[in-house]
Design an enzyme around this catalytic site. Structure first.
Site, PDB file in Angstrom:
ATOM      1  CG  ASP A   1      42.938  18.201  65.052  1.00  0.00           C
ATOM      2  OD1 ASP A   1      41.741  18.544  65.100  1.00  0.00           O
ATOM      3  OD2 ASP A   1      43.706  18.532  64.134  1.00  0.00           O
TER       4      ASP A   1
ATOM      5  CB  SER B   1      41.487  18.867  60.193  1.00  0.00           C
ATOM      6  OG  SER B   1      41.987  19.698  61.212  1.00  0.00           O
TER       7      SER B   1
ATOM      8  CD  GLN C   1      44.850  17.752  60.792  1.00  0.00           C
ATOM      9  OE1 GLN C   1      44.833  18.986  60.777  1.00  0.00           O
ATOM     10  NE2 GLN C   1      44.598  17.080  61.892  1.00  0.00           N
TER      11      GLN C   1
HETATM   12  C1  LIG Z   1      34.548  23.298  54.274  1.00  0.00           C
HETATM   13  C2  LIG Z   1      34.947  21.882  53.886  1.00  0.00           C
HETATM   14  C3  LIG Z   1      36.386  21.603  54.297  1.00  0.00           C
HETATM   15  C4  LIG Z   1      34.816  21.709  52.382  1.00  0.00           C
HETATM   16  O1  LIG Z   1      33.429  21.799  52.076  1.00  0.00           O
HETATM   17  P1  LIG Z   1      32.986  22.479  50.714  1.00  0.00           P
HETATM   18  O2  LIG Z   1      31.507  22.376  50.600  1.00  0.00           O
HETATM   19  O3  LIG Z   1      33.791  21.952  49.596  1.00  0.00           O
HETATM   20  O4  LIG Z   1      33.279  24.011  51.007  1.00  0.00           O
HETATM   21  P2  LIG Z   1      34.245  25.051  50.257  1.00  0.00           P
HETATM   22  O5  LIG Z   1      33.916  25.154  48.802  1.00  0.00           O
HETATM   23  O6  LIG Z   1      35.646  24.766  50.600  1.00  0.00           O
HETATM   24  O7  LIG Z   1      33.773  26.394  50.970  1.00  0.00           O
HETATM   25  C5  LIG Z   1      34.019  26.554  52.356  1.00  0.00           C
HETATM   26  C6  LIG Z   1      34.105  28.025  52.636  1.00  0.00           C
HETATM   27  O8  LIG Z   1      35.239  28.550  51.947  1.00  0.00           O
HETATM   28  C7  LIG Z   1      34.772  29.514  51.000  1.00  0.00           C
HETATM   29  N1  LIG Z   1      35.590  29.305  49.797  1.00  0.00           N
HETATM   30  C8  LIG Z   1      35.472  28.344  48.871  1.00  0.00           C
HETATM   31  N2  LIG Z   1      36.438  28.444  47.931  1.00  0.00           N
HETATM   32  C9  LIG Z   1      37.172  29.524  48.323  1.00  0.00           C
HETATM   33  C10 LIG Z   1      38.327  30.158  47.785  1.00  0.00           C
HETATM   34  N3  LIG Z   1      38.911  29.685  46.650  1.00  0.00           N
HETATM   35  N4  LIG Z   1      38.823  31.243  48.420  1.00  0.00           N
HETATM   36  C11 LIG Z   1      38.223  31.679  49.566  1.00  0.00           C
HETATM   37  N5  LIG Z   1      37.141  31.130  50.141  1.00  0.00           N
HETATM   38  C12 LIG Z   1      36.642  30.054  49.518  1.00  0.00           C
HETATM   39  C13 LIG Z   1      33.329  29.228  50.720  1.00  0.00           C
HETATM   40  O9  LIG Z   1      32.651  30.390  50.318  1.00  0.00           O
HETATM   41  C14 LIG Z   1      32.894  28.790  52.084  1.00  0.00           C
HETATM   42  O10 LIG Z   1      32.752  29.922  52.913  1.00  0.00           O
HETATM   43  P3  LIG Z   1      31.416  30.069  53.757  1.00  0.00           P
HETATM   44  O11 LIG Z   1      30.340  30.137  52.718  1.00  0.00           O
HETATM   45  O12 LIG Z   1      31.618  31.349  54.522  1.00  0.00           O
HETATM   46  O13 LIG Z   1      31.321  28.853  54.617  1.00  0.00           O
HETATM   47  C15 LIG Z   1      33.991  20.855  54.585  1.00  0.00           C
HETATM   48  O14 LIG Z   1      34.301  19.562  54.116  1.00  0.00           O
HETATM   49  C16 LIG Z   1      34.133  20.899  56.091  1.00  0.00           C
HETATM   50  O15 LIG Z   1      33.745  21.872  56.730  1.00  0.00           O
HETATM   51  N6  LIG Z   1      34.699  19.806  56.672  1.00  0.00           N
HETATM   52  C17 LIG Z   1      34.916  19.765  58.131  1.00  0.00           C
HETATM   53  C18 LIG Z   1      36.264  20.405  58.483  1.00  0.00           C
HETATM   54  C19 LIG Z   1      36.407  20.425  59.989  1.00  0.00           C
HETATM   55  O16 LIG Z   1      35.516  20.888  60.693  1.00  0.00           O
HETATM   56  N7  LIG Z   1      37.572  19.897  60.513  1.00  0.00           N
HETATM   57  C20 LIG Z   1      37.776  19.748  61.964  1.00  0.00           C
HETATM   58  C21 LIG Z   1      37.790  21.086  62.656  1.00  0.00           C
HETATM   59  S1  LIG Z   1      39.147  22.081  62.095  1.00  0.00           S
HETATM   60  C22 LIG Z   1      40.302  21.754  63.351  1.00  0.00           C
HETATM   61  O17 LIG Z   1      39.965  21.248  64.357  1.00  0.00           O
HETATM   62  C23 LIG Z   1      41.723  22.157  63.165  1.00  0.00           C
HETATM   63  C24 LIG Z   1      41.793  23.650  63.114  1.00  0.00           C
HETATM   64  C25 LIG Z   1      43.148  24.079  62.516  1.00  0.00           C
HETATM   65  C26 LIG Z   1      43.845  25.098  63.414  1.00  0.00           C
HETATM   66  C27 LIG Z   1      45.324  24.783  63.610  1.00  0.00           C
HETATM   67  O18 LIG Z   1      45.696  23.594  63.748  1.00  0.00           O
HETATM   68  O19 LIG Z   1      46.118  25.713  63.675  1.00  0.00           O
END
Ligand SMILES: CC(C)(COP(=O)(O)OP(=O)(O)OC[C@H]1O[C@@H](n2cnc3c(N)ncnc32)[C@H](O)[C@@H]1OP(=O)(O)O)[C@@H](O)C(=O)NCCC(=O)NCCSC(=O)CCCCC(=O)O
Length: 337
Positions: free
Chosen positions: A251, A272, A322
């Site tokens: 990941d 992710s 993924q």
């Molecule tokens: C956040 C997840 C993915 C979805 O949950 P949900 O409740 O549906 O949230 P969103 O509506 O997506 O809001 C999240 C955040 O984004 C903002 N938002 C929403 N829509 C938009 C838009 N159209 N444009 C811009 N911003 C938007 C919204 O306001 C929220 O902002 P906040 O209020 O500041 O938070 C949820 O399911 C989740 O978190 N799941 C877990 C994901 C996770 O943790 N995955 C593992 C870790 S990530 C990782 O390890 C890999 C990193 C990648 C790096 C790489 O590989 O390079």
């Protein structure tokens, strides 16, 4: 600790139908002879990250080692720990052959993670475990893992491993960063960003095959290729553990592959959504493996990435897939690396 319960030195990953698990070249080579390895630090992935505390039957607790700048738990850690928990109640003659997860909430680095295992089914050839990773009473990850007994078959094939320079001929990420930092005209913001990267205690060693593409997004190469291995020594034998380490490794910098075709955009919010892995052959996660990553599709604020982990002898060890949420914004100034 769960590791001791995981069946010690048995080989628990799927084999592609061989009667004897194929030896990886490192098992025979002198790259890291056991004598030398005993002087290596035992991998922190084994001593800490994937060493879960057993709280009760099918209930474990995991701690954190490295947390990304996003301050949400690294997905690979949660997947690796979930696989450790799933594997703990699976007998030694079964091998992890696949897992499928959804990341449903961001992990909180301030509290440990509980892993609740459900023994979904113990079949004749296949055994399935379901795991919920829980924080603050809510699931952050739901995962299903399946284990298979050795059942050889004449039906075998695989893709061909890409031809790339050997890891001995490439620089590690840290060596590359020091090279970039030595540039007198390096922009201050880039210098700060690179020093932050250096400060990361990521328990993985990486040698990018195309460094400029690794750091400067270019639409030339739509694939990301890098050699990868766990830092420190793990040793032969316990393939369940190597599968858990590979889940952790798979990941890292995976989702970012979906940005490669779009050098004029960078991630504003990326995470992710799911993660799937298939384990094909035995391998050593503490020896160099080639990670070949590509992105067949992106759209609707999501990106799909696929990866293949290759042993140095050309055997396909594991495949990964993924999808992630990718909300981007235009790059205002070109990279100054
Ligand atoms: C956040 C997840 C993915 C979805 O949950 P949900 O409740 O549906 O949230 P969103 O509506 O997506 O809001 C999240 C955040 O984004 C903002 N938002 C929403 N829509 C938009 C838009 N159209 N444009 C811009 N911003 C938007 C919204 O306001 C929220 O902002 P906040 O209020 O500041 O938070 C949820 O399911 C989740 O978190 N799941 C877990 C994901 C996770 O943790 N995955 C593992 C870790 S990530 C990782 O390890 C890999 C990193 C990648 C790096 C790489 O590989 O390079």
């Amino acid at each position: 600790m769960v590791e001791r319960e995981m069946g010690g030195s048995t080989d628990n990953c799927n084999h592609s139908g061989d009667t004897e698990p194929p030896k990886s070249p490192e098992d025979e080579s002198s790259e890291r002879p056991e004598a030398q390895c005993t002087q290596d630090l035992k991998s922190v992935l084994i001593t800490s990250v994937l060493n879960l505390e057993k709280l009760d039957v099918d209930l474990y607790r995991g701690t954190h080692h490295w947390v990304p700048r996003s301050q949400r738990l690294f997905g690979g850690q949660i997947v690796g720990q979930a696989l450790v928990a799933a594997a703990a109640s699976v007998s030694d003659n079964l091998y992890a052959h696949s897992l499928h997860c959804y990341f449903v909430r961001a992990g909180d680095p301030k509290v440990p993670v509980l892993y609740q295992v459900d023994r979904t089914r113990d079949g004749r050839s296949f055994t399935v475990r379901s795991v919920r990773a829980i924080q603050h009473g809510q699931p952050i990850l739901i995962c299903q893992a399946s284990f298979h007994m050795l059942q050889p078959s004449p039906l075998q094939h695989q893709f061909t491993m890409p031809v790339v320079p050997q890891p001995e001929d490439l620089l590690t990420v840290e060596e590359l960063i020091h090279r970039y930092l030595s540039k007198p005209d390096l922009a201050k913001k880039s210098r700060q960003g690179l020093n932050k990267l250096l400060a990361n205690e990521v328990p993985i060693e990486i040698k990018p095959v195309h460094p400029p593409h690794f750091y400067r997004l270019s639409a030339v190469e739509l694939r990301k290729l890098f050699w990868v291995r766990a830092r420190g020594y793990i040793g032969e034998g316990n393939m369940k553990l190597h599968c858990c380490v590979a889940a952790y490794v798979s990941d890292y910098a995976f989702l970012g592959t979906a940005l490669l075709p779009h050098p004029n955009y960078r991630a504003q919010f990326s995470a992710s959504l799911d993660h799937a892995m298939w384990f094909h052959n035995t391998f050593r996660s503490d020896e160099w493996m080639l990670y070949e990553c590509e992105s067949p599709w992106a759209g609707g604020s999501r990106g799909l990435v696929q990866g293949r982990l290759w042993r140095r002898d050309g055997v396909l060890a594991a495949s990964c897939s993924q999808e992630g949420v990718l909300r981007v914004k235009p790059v205002t100034e070109p990279s100054k690396l």
